[in-house]
Write an enzyme that holds these catalytic residues in place. Structure first.
Site, PDB file in Angstrom:
ATOM      1  CG  ASN A   1      -1.835   1.189   1.272  1.00 43.55           C
ATOM      2  OD1 ASN A   1      -2.446   1.532   0.264  1.00 43.55           O
ATOM      3  ND2 ASN A   1      -1.953   1.841   2.417  1.00 43.55           N
TER       4      ASN A   1
ATOM      5  CG  HIS B   1      -0.755   6.249   4.599  1.00 41.33           C
ATOM      6  ND1 HIS B   1      -2.131   6.166   4.682  1.00 41.33           N
ATOM      7  CD2 HIS B   1      -0.367   7.156   5.524  1.00 41.33           C
ATOM      8  CE1 HIS B   1      -2.554   6.993   5.624  1.00 41.33           C
ATOM      9  NE2 HIS B   1      -1.505   7.605   6.159  1.00 41.33           N
TER      10      HIS B   1
HETATM   11  C1  GRF Z   1      -2.626   8.380  -2.969  1.00 39.10           C
HETATM   12  O1  GRF Z   1      -2.197   9.564  -2.336  1.00 39.10           O
HETATM   13  C2  GRF Z   1      -2.542   7.219  -2.027  1.00 39.10           C
HETATM   14  O2  GRF Z   1      -1.475   7.280  -1.129  1.00 39.10           O
HETATM   15  C3  GRF Z   1      -3.831   7.344  -1.275  1.00 39.10           C
HETATM   16  O3  GRF Z   1      -4.772   7.654  -2.280  1.00 39.10           O
HETATM   17  C4  GRF Z   1      -4.110   8.429  -3.285  1.00 39.10           C
HETATM   18  C5  GRF Z   1      -4.462   7.817  -4.616  1.00 39.10           C
HETATM   19  O4  GRF Z   1      -4.321   8.763  -5.644  1.00 39.10           O
HETATM   20  N1  GRF Z   1      -4.126   6.156  -0.514  1.00 39.10           N
HETATM   21  P1  GRF Z   1      -4.950   8.554  -7.110  1.00 39.10           P
HETATM   22  O5  GRF Z   1      -6.422   8.306  -6.955  1.00 39.10           O
HETATM   23  O6  GRF Z   1      -4.235   7.397  -7.751  1.00 39.10           O
HETATM   24  O7  GRF Z   1      -4.650   9.858  -7.803  1.00 39.10           O
END
Ligand code: GRF
Length: 188
Positions: free
Chosen positions: A102, A104
């Site tokens: 994941n 984050h």
């Molecule tokens: C990222 O910042 C990730 O860390 C978080 O959700 C965001 C996803 O971005 N969990 P996107 O939808 O791929 O632009």
């Protein structure tokens, strides 16, 4: 190694994974979202496991089983969550524990949870960032594989800060996935 990306949002992290040259075998989403359109553009197999189909009170255990089954059906080996908006439970980790990453948008263990960027701003920290970790049953608490810092600027709002964090995630996450997959291939 067949890699699946799980997403719920704009798919910009998914796009970065694809642009980095990682082969994505499947995109799985939990709701209609742009990530699925991006999968189509890139000719990647995709599946929607709609969380809205799991009852008014949301049966998370059943949903987690359905996600695991969809991945097993498509012979997935490794999973990368990229803005996936549903917390998964034991039935998923029974099959994909130790094989799910994941990213984050904060420096864990600070600011876990879905509102990490807003929480960092509200707290008033001067530096935040992003963390790539192994996903576990405990949300945002698995072993950390990589981190990078992002400075918070005086006039940042949630959107501007999140965009700068994502710019870093788009490099850090694909590189870390690549390293993780290589390690799995050499000692499965
Ligand atoms: C990222 O910042 C990730 O860390 C978080 O959700 C965001 C996803 O971005 N969990 P996107 O939808 O791929 O632009």
């Amino acid at each position: 190694m067949r890699l699946a990306v799980l997403a719920s949002g704009t798919g910009s992290i998914l796009g970065a994974i694809v642009d980095a040259g990682l082969e994505v075998a499947l995109v799985l989403v939990d709701r209609p979202c742009r990530a699925i359109e991006l999968a189509e553009v890139h000719g990647i197999d995709s599946v929607v496991v709609e969380r809205s189909g799991y009852g008014a009170s949301f049966d998370r255990t059943e949903y987690s089983s359905a996600v695991a089954a969809a991945l097993v059906d498509r012979s997935i080996d490794v999973v990368a969550m990229a803005g996936f908006g549903t917390v998964l439970e034991q039935p998923f980790f029974e099959r994909f524990g130790g094989r799910t990453l994941n990213t984050h948008p904060a420096l864990l263990p600070a600011f876990p949870g879905w509102h990490a960027v807003a929480d960092a701003l509200a707290y008033g920290v001067k530096v935040t960032g992003c963390t790539v970790h192994v996903a576990t049953l405990d949300v945002d608490a698995g072993p950390i594989l990589a981190q990078a810092a992002v400075e918070i600027l005086p006039d940042d709002d949630e959107a501007s800060l999140h965009e700068r964090i994502k710019a870093v995630e788009r490099t850090l996450y694909p590189a870390t996935i690549r390293r993780f997959v290589n390690e799995l291939e050499h000692c499965p």
